[in-house]
Design a protein around this motif. Structure first.
Motif, PDB file in Angstrom:
ATOM      1  N   VAL A  78      14.762  -2.467  -6.631  1.00 42.30           N
ATOM      2  CA  VAL A  78      14.169  -2.927  -4.943  1.00 42.30           C
ATOM      3  C   VAL A  78      12.538  -2.357  -5.674  1.00 42.30           C
ATOM      4  O   VAL A  78      12.125  -2.270  -6.383  1.00 42.30           O
ATOM      5  CB  VAL A  78      14.364  -1.429  -4.470  1.00 42.30           C
ATOM      6  N   TYR A  79      12.221  -3.461  -4.214  1.00 42.35           N
ATOM      7  CA  TYR A  79      10.403  -3.856  -4.852  1.00 42.35           C
ATOM      8  C   TYR A  79       9.731  -3.645  -3.563  1.00 42.35           C
ATOM      9  O   TYR A  79      11.294  -3.786  -2.376  1.00 42.35           O
ATOM     10  CB  TYR A  79      10.487  -5.697  -5.016  1.00 42.35           C
ATOM     11  N   LEU A  80       8.731  -2.840  -3.622  1.00 40.47           N
ATOM     12  CA  LEU A  80       7.308  -2.958  -2.466  1.00 40.47           C
ATOM     13  C   LEU A  80       6.543  -3.539  -2.963  1.00 40.47           C
ATOM     14  O   LEU A  80       5.722  -3.378  -3.866  1.00 40.47           O
ATOM     15  CB  LEU A  80       6.866  -1.641  -2.244  1.00 40.47           C
ATOM     16  N   HIS A  81       6.286  -4.945  -2.252  1.00 34.47           N
ATOM     17  CA  HIS A  81       5.118  -5.877  -2.531  1.00 34.47           C
ATOM     18  C   HIS A  81       3.933  -5.289  -1.255  1.00 34.47           C
ATOM     19  O   HIS A  81       4.301  -4.943  -0.564  1.00 34.47           O
ATOM     20  CB  HIS A  81       5.751  -7.220  -2.090  1.00 34.47           C
ATOM     21  N   MET A  82       2.444  -4.651  -2.173  1.00 34.98           N
ATOM     22  CA  MET A  82       1.423  -4.584  -1.489  1.00 34.98           C
ATOM     23  C   MET A  82       0.277  -5.481  -1.610  1.00 34.98           C
ATOM     24  O   MET A  82       0.075  -5.683  -2.469  1.00 34.98           O
ATOM     25  CB  MET A  82       1.761  -3.343  -1.775  1.00 34.98           C
ATOM     26  N   ASN A  83       0.069  -5.918  -0.204  1.00 27.70           N
ATOM     27  CA  ASN A  83      -1.318  -6.776  -0.009  1.00 27.70           C
ATOM     28  C   ASN A  83      -2.088  -5.705   1.177  1.00 27.70           C
ATOM     29  O   ASN A  83      -1.832  -5.302   1.672  1.00 27.70           O
ATOM     30  CB  ASN A  83      -0.422  -8.476   0.273  1.00 27.70           C
ATOM     31  N   SER A  84      -3.144  -6.553   0.771  1.00 25.85           N
ATOM     32  CA  SER A  84      -4.536  -6.387   1.943  1.00 25.85           C
ATOM     33  C   SER A  84      -4.453  -5.028   1.634  1.00 25.85           C
ATOM     34  O   SER A  84      -4.773  -4.661   2.960  1.00 25.85           O
ATOM     35  CB  SER A  84      -3.826  -6.896   2.527  1.00 25.85           C
ATOM     36  N   LEU A  85      -4.598  -4.103   0.559  1.00 24.04           N
ATOM     37  CA  LEU A  85      -4.718  -2.817   0.529  1.00 24.04           C
ATOM     38  C   LEU A  85      -5.455  -2.412   0.613  1.00 24.04           C
ATOM     39  O   LEU A  85      -6.613  -2.589   0.366  1.00 24.04           O
ATOM     40  CB  LEU A  85      -3.798  -2.264  -1.128  1.00 24.04           C
ATOM     41  N   LYS A  86      -5.339  -0.838   1.837  1.00 24.40           N
ATOM     42  CA  LYS A  86      -6.338  -0.268   1.530  1.00 24.40           C
ATOM     43  C   LYS A  86      -6.728   0.878   1.287  1.00 24.40           C
ATOM     44  O   LYS A  86      -6.075   1.314   0.341  1.00 24.40           O
ATOM     45  CB  LYS A  86      -6.441  -0.296   3.797  1.00 24.40           C
ATOM     46  N   PRO A  87      -8.284   1.691   1.452  1.00 20.83           N
ATOM     47  CA  PRO A  87      -7.954   2.757   0.971  1.00 20.83           C
ATOM     48  C   PRO A  87      -6.968   3.884   1.690  1.00 20.83           C
ATOM     49  O   PRO A  87      -6.525   5.294   0.637  1.00 20.83           O
ATOM     50  CB  PRO A  87      -9.352   3.536   1.245  1.00 20.83           C
ATOM     51  N   GLU A  88      -6.389   3.840   2.731  1.00 17.75           N
ATOM     52  CA  GLU A  88      -5.251   4.610   3.296  1.00 17.75           C
ATOM     53  C   GLU A  88      -4.078   4.725   2.649  1.00 17.75           C
ATOM     54  O   GLU A  88      -3.878   5.256   3.014  1.00 17.75           O
ATOM     55  CB  GLU A  88      -5.798   4.561   3.892  1.00 17.75           C
TER      56      GLU A  88
END
Length: 115
Positions: A78-88
């Motif tokens: 399973v994958y989690l594609h994370m874009n536009s990452l924020k410090p939060e």
């Protein structure tokens, strides 16, 4: 004997992207629901994204539109594609496998997003 191994975490700048992976072994992967959770200092563990054995997905409001969960049953991953990452988004991310009363967790992978 069930094992979940996360990978892909690291340090990125705000606005950047990462792809997390969770590889499962010891199970017939396709019949299980999968999910990503995260936990950061001062905040409890929260559901980030989930995908059922049938392919239905849901997301936390805080990541909707930025993250995407997917699964490749042929690769037991399973994958989690994370874009536009924020410090939060900085947290330890955990992979979860579940079906009925069966519940397994990975060891977690650290994601750090700098300003």
């Amino acid at each position: 004997q069930v094992q979940l191994v996360e990978s892909g975490g690291g340090l990125v700048q705000a606005g950047g992207s990462l792809r997390l992976s969770c590889a499962a072994s010891g199970v017939i992967f396709s019949i299980y629901n999968m999910a990503w959770y995260r936990q950061s200092p001062g905040k409890g563990r929260e559901l980030v994204a989930a995908i059922t054995s049938g392919g239905s997905t849901n997301y936390a409001d805080s990541v909707k539109g930025r993250f995407a969960i997917s699964r490749d049953n042929a690769k037991n991953t399973v994958y989690l594609h994370m874009n536009s990452l924020k410090p939060e988004d900085t947290a330890v991310y955990y992979c979860r496998l579940s079906r009925l009363a069966l519940d397994y967790w990975g060891q977690g992978t650290q994601v750090t997003v700098s300003s």
